[in-house]
Design a protein around this motif. Structure first.
Motif, PDB file in Angstrom:
ATOM      1  N   ASN A 182       0.810  -1.213   0.000  1.00  0.00           N
ATOM      2  CA  ASN A 182       0.000   0.000   0.000  1.00  0.00           C
ATOM      3  C   ASN A 182       0.846   1.267   0.000  1.00  0.00           C
ATOM      4  O   ASN A 182       0.475   2.276  -0.619  1.00  0.00           O
ATOM      5  N   LEU A 183       1.979   1.243   0.679  1.00  0.00           N
ATOM      6  CA  LEU A 183       2.873   2.406   0.649  1.00  0.00           C
ATOM      7  C   LEU A 183       3.333   2.685  -0.784  1.00  0.00           C
ATOM      8  O   LEU A 183       3.391   3.840  -1.210  1.00  0.00           O
ATOM      9  N   LYS A 184       3.652   1.629  -1.513  1.00  0.00           N
ATOM     10  CA  LYS A 184       4.056   1.797  -2.911  1.00  0.00           C
ATOM     11  C   LYS A 184       2.901   2.332  -3.743  1.00  0.00           C
ATOM     12  O   LYS A 184       3.083   3.201  -4.611  1.00  0.00           O
ATOM     13  N   LYS A 185       1.704   1.830  -3.472  1.00  0.00           N
ATOM     14  CA  LYS A 185       0.530   2.268  -4.238  1.00  0.00           C
ATOM     15  C   LYS A 185       0.219   3.745  -3.980  1.00  0.00           C
ATOM     16  O   LYS A 185      -0.004   4.518  -4.918  1.00  0.00           O
ATOM     17  N   TYR A 186       0.236   4.133  -2.725  1.00  0.00           N
ATOM     18  CA  TYR A 186      -0.157   5.495  -2.370  1.00  0.00           C
ATOM     19  C   TYR A 186       0.879   6.540  -2.774  1.00  0.00           C
ATOM     20  O   TYR A 186       0.541   7.712  -2.957  1.00  0.00           O
ATOM     21  N   ASN A 187       2.151   6.129  -2.915  1.00  0.00           N
ATOM     22  CA  ASN A 187       3.171   7.105  -3.311  1.00  0.00           C
ATOM     23  C   ASN A 187       3.801   6.738  -4.646  1.00  0.00           C
ATOM     24  O   ASN A 187       4.978   6.981  -4.890  1.00  0.00           O
ATOM     25  N   ALA A 188       2.996   6.151  -5.525  1.00  0.00           N
ATOM     26  CA  ALA A 188       3.491   5.763  -6.847  1.00  0.00           C
ATOM     27  C   ALA A 188       3.748   7.001  -7.716  1.00  0.00           C
ATOM     28  O   ALA A 188       3.079   8.024  -7.589  1.00  0.00           O
TER      29      ALA A 188
ATOM     30  N   ASN B  26      10.023   7.716  -1.083  1.00  0.00           N
ATOM     31  CA  ASN B  26      10.055   6.256  -1.206  1.00  0.00           C
ATOM     32  C   ASN B  26      11.338   5.658  -0.639  1.00  0.00           C
ATOM     33  O   ASN B  26      11.326   4.554  -0.088  1.00  0.00           O
ATOM     34  N   TYR B  27      12.436   6.375  -0.757  1.00  0.00           N
ATOM     35  CA  TYR B  27      13.711   5.918  -0.187  1.00  0.00           C
ATOM     36  C   TYR B  27      13.552   5.636   1.307  1.00  0.00           C
ATOM     37  O   TYR B  27      14.004   4.598   1.804  1.00  0.00           O
ATOM     38  N   SER B  28      12.899   6.551   2.001  1.00  0.00           N
ATOM     39  CA  SER B  28      12.717   6.379   3.439  1.00  0.00           C
ATOM     40  C   SER B  28      11.590   5.411   3.760  1.00  0.00           C
ATOM     41  O   SER B  28      11.679   4.628   4.705  1.00  0.00           O
ATOM     42  N   LEU B  29      10.507   5.448   2.978  1.00  0.00           N
ATOM     43  CA  LEU B  29       9.402   4.517   3.208  1.00  0.00           C
ATOM     44  C   LEU B  29       9.824   3.070   3.010  1.00  0.00           C
ATOM     45  O   LEU B  29       9.329   2.168   3.692  1.00  0.00           O
ATOM     46  N   GLU B  30      10.737   2.835   2.077  1.00  0.00           N
ATOM     47  CA  GLU B  30      11.133   1.479   1.722  1.00  0.00           C
ATOM     48  C   GLU B  30      12.427   1.039   2.404  1.00  0.00           C
ATOM     49  O   GLU B  30      13.003   0.007   2.049  1.00  0.00           O
TER      50      GLU B  30
END
Length: 296
Positions: free
Chosen positions: A18-24, A40-44
């Motif tokens: 979902n993190l990838k989906k919401y910040n695609a 995304n660097y920090s989220l992932e």
């Protein structure tokens, strides 16, 4: 029935998808690519995903649909990640590494890191507002939780106390408990509360979940204090010994490692007693014990 590790892996997998989906990245956002890349660097970058797991865990324990918890679970992880980006900045903790990788400001520069943190503070409210599974009433309650948890009564307020404590020599246990309640406890408590909201739980249950979350948050932070002096940079994924370098008073500097561990044990037992009110609490109990015994 899935065991604890399988259930935790499921929650983490849902969160990361979902993190990838919401910040695609989309075509019309190419001019902002550096900002989205930094987010995304920090989220992932990994992490335990404790807060999303609590959202899902409480939702499922109370009979809720996990799909209704997807947006809140991702939202709380975004808020948490924004706080880590800003905590690592030179004006704050000035840490060069986070989760074994260069901090966001080291990888993308200070200005972009600040903006990435700002964007991750705002995106959760968009995600909640646009979600199709939550009712309008649930959205209002969740937005209120997120704002309170991140703001003056929560993480932001706790960070100010933390910074000001570095200049003080009279920090006592009461001060520390208050600071930890704001800085760490609020986000953990609202994770639990949001899971209850997703399940349509009663106000009484929301209060029980919040109490559990604050107890868990205190134990979590005390273990962090202990790991700062007993772990290694390789194990922890960030510099150790920083509390002493920054003149921070912690439960370890007040009482030593052994007594700090005893306090963490006692507070964890209090958190577990809150779960006596929830019939299907096996996952939450195992998660609570795992966090007490963690090594990073």
């Amino acid at each position: 029935m899935k065991n604890f590790n399988e259930k935790l892996a499921e929650y983490i997998e849902r969160t990361e998808a979902n993190l990838k989906k919401y910040n695609a990245m989309s075509e019309d956002m190419l001019p902002q690519k550096s900002l989205i890349d930094a987010m995304n660097y920090s989220l992932e970058a990994g992490g335990k995903r404790v807060r999303p797991a609590l959202v899902y865990g409480f939702c499922e324990a109370l009979g809720g649909d996990l799909r209704s918890a997807d947006a809140p679970a991702a939202a709380i992880e975004m808020i948490h990640t924004f706080s880590l980006i800003h905590d690592d900045l030179p004006a704050m903790d000035d840490d060069d590494f986070r989760r074994g990788k260069p901090s966001c400001h080291k990888a993308f520069g200070e200005a972009v890191a600040i903006l990435a943190g700002d964007a991750l503070c705002m995106l959760p409210f968009e995600v909640i507002a646009d979600d199709e599974k939550l009712t309008p009433e649930q959205k209002v309650k969740i937005v209120s939780c997120l704002a309170k948890g991140a703001g003056r009564e929560g993480m932001g307020g706790g960070q100010v106390i933390d910074i000001e404590n570095e200049e003080r020599s009279d920090v006592d246990e009461e001060n520390l408990r208050n600071m930890y309640r704001c800085k760490t406890g609020q986000l953990i408590a609202i994770s639990c509360v949001m899971g209850c909201i997703c399940a349509g739980a009663s106000d009484l249950m929301l209060g029980i979940a919040a109490e559990y979350g604050f107890k868990l948050g205190l134990a979590f932070q005390i273990i962090d204090d202990i790991l700062d002096v007993t772990s290694t940079t390789e194990e922890l994924g960030k510099p150790v010994g920083s509390d002493e370098e920054e003149n921070k008073t912690t439960f370890v500097t007040l009482y030593g490692v052994e007594k700090a561990q005893q306090i963490a044990d006692d507070v964890t037992a209090q958190a577990l007693s809150c779960l006596d009110n929830i019939e299907h609490s096996t996952f939450l109990r195992e998660l609570t014990n795992m966090l007490l015994k963690r090594k990073k």
